[in-house]
Enzyme design. Structure first.
Site, PDB file in Angstrom:
ATOM      1  N   PRO A 112       0.912  -1.110  -0.156  1.00 14.16           N
ATOM      2  CA  PRO A 112      -0.046   0.048   0.002  1.00 14.16           C
ATOM      3  C   PRO A 112       0.777   1.287   0.144  1.00 14.16           C
ATOM      4  O   PRO A 112       1.800   1.453   0.553  1.00 14.16           O
ATOM      5  CB  PRO A 112      -0.743  -0.113   1.339  1.00 14.16           C
ATOM      6  N   GLU A 113       0.404   2.153  -0.740  1.00 13.53           N
ATOM      7  CA  GLU A 113       1.052   3.373  -0.684  1.00 13.53           C
ATOM      8  C   GLU A 113       0.540   4.434  -0.055  1.00 13.53           C
ATOM      9  O   GLU A 113      -0.299   4.271   0.701  1.00 13.53           O
ATOM     10  CB  GLU A 113       1.415   3.672  -2.315  1.00 13.53           C
ATOM     11  N   LYS A 154       4.213   6.107   4.568  1.00  9.69           N
ATOM     12  CA  LYS A 154       3.386   4.684   4.489  1.00  9.69           C
ATOM     13  C   LYS A 154       3.508   4.136   5.747  1.00  9.69           C
ATOM     14  O   LYS A 154       2.845   3.037   6.220  1.00  9.69           O
ATOM     15  CB  LYS A 154       4.408   3.704   3.843  1.00  9.69           C
ATOM     16  N   ASN A 196       5.609   1.383  -5.807  1.00 14.86           N
ATOM     17  CA  ASN A 196       5.954   1.066  -7.176  1.00 14.86           C
ATOM     18  C   ASN A 196       4.912   1.467  -8.346  1.00 14.86           C
ATOM     19  O   ASN A 196       5.242   1.763  -9.280  1.00 14.86           O
ATOM     20  CB  ASN A 196       6.202  -0.627  -7.074  1.00 14.86           C
TER      21      ASN A 196
END
Length: 259
Positions: free
Chosen positions: A2-3, A51, A163
């Site tokens: 998760p970003e 994060k 990513n």
């Protein structure tokens, strides 16, 4: 993983459910905090930091959590039965709501006055109220020879990009992921685009960088086989050091070598 936008949204939901209310239950299911008991204390606030997530509780106490690859939070009425799951790592509940953390990669308790011990290494938070683009750019430019695709994932330079946003940002700016940071034209515009994409998605259930919410149309290159812009074949390769290697997606036609 998760970003920053996902963590921001999760922190807001937790804050809405917990902040200003006294804990009636705290159940830490990790060895290092298994004996901790925060019942009777009020949650002051839940804030994201890149994060990471910080749940601040009365008494100079902060519960530091990180979703890592598979973590998630689920919120339900306090009267709802607690699911039986070996994946539960933390339960925080009050008279109205219960928040259950599943597969959390990090669960630890620190003093609020010493939060820098766990998040002080992070660069400027792209979604934080104290976002400092000048400082983020300064940190990025400290290693001009480093590939931009690696640098954007380094949370000590700027916090929140993962990513997905790395790949999509570089595509939209037409930048080769292996281009050295020092050779990226208009680096400040690239960073601002990444911040804008995170900000645009922080209140959405599903991420999208294309403007479309239809399945299979939400990304330009990430996780795809063909480019949504030119129809060319998407390339993918591992990028980063041995401990930080991540697969990178790019379009060789839209992001040619040296671009």
């Amino acid at each position: 993983m998760p970003e920053g936008d996902v963590v921001w949204a999760a922190a807001r939901r937790l804050n809405d459910a917990l902040a200003g209310r006294v804990l009636t239950r705290s159940d830490f299911r990790v060895p290092r905090a298994a004996t901790a008991d925060l019942t009777g204390r009020a949650v002051r606030e839940v804030v994201p930091r890149g994060k990471h997530m910080l749940t601040r509780v009365d008494g100079d106490v902060t519960v530091h959590t990180h979703l890592r690859m598979e973590g998630s939070w689920r919120i339900s009425r306090a009267s709802a039965p607690l699911p039986r799951s070996h994946k539960i790592r933390l339960v925080l509940a009050n008279a109205e709501w219960q928040a259950v953390g599943y597969s959390l990669g990090v669960v630890e308790i620190v003093r609020t006055s010493q939060e820098s011990r766990v998040v002080g290494h992070l660069g400027p938070d792209l979604l934080g109220p104290g976002w400092d683009p000048a400082e983020a750019l300064r940190r990025l430019r400290e290693t001009p020879e480093r590939p931009i695709g690696e640098a954007l994932l380094d949370q000590t330079l700027l916090a929140g990009i993962g990513n997905y946003y790395k790949a999509e940002t570089l595509f939209l700016r037409g930048v080769d992921p292996w281009r050295p940071v020092g050779e990226v034209a208009d680096l400040d515009a690239l960073v601002e685009l990444a911040r804008s994409l995170l900000d645009a998605n922080k209140e959405r259930v599903d991420q999208s960088t294309t403007g479309s919410r239809r399945p299979g149309e939400t990304a330009w290159v990430y996780g795809r086989h063909v480019c949504r812009r030119c129809g060319g074949r998407i390339s993918r390769a591992d990028q980063g050091g041995q401990t930080q290697e991540r697969v990178t997606f790019w379009c060789p036609a839209c992001q040619p070598r040296g671009s």
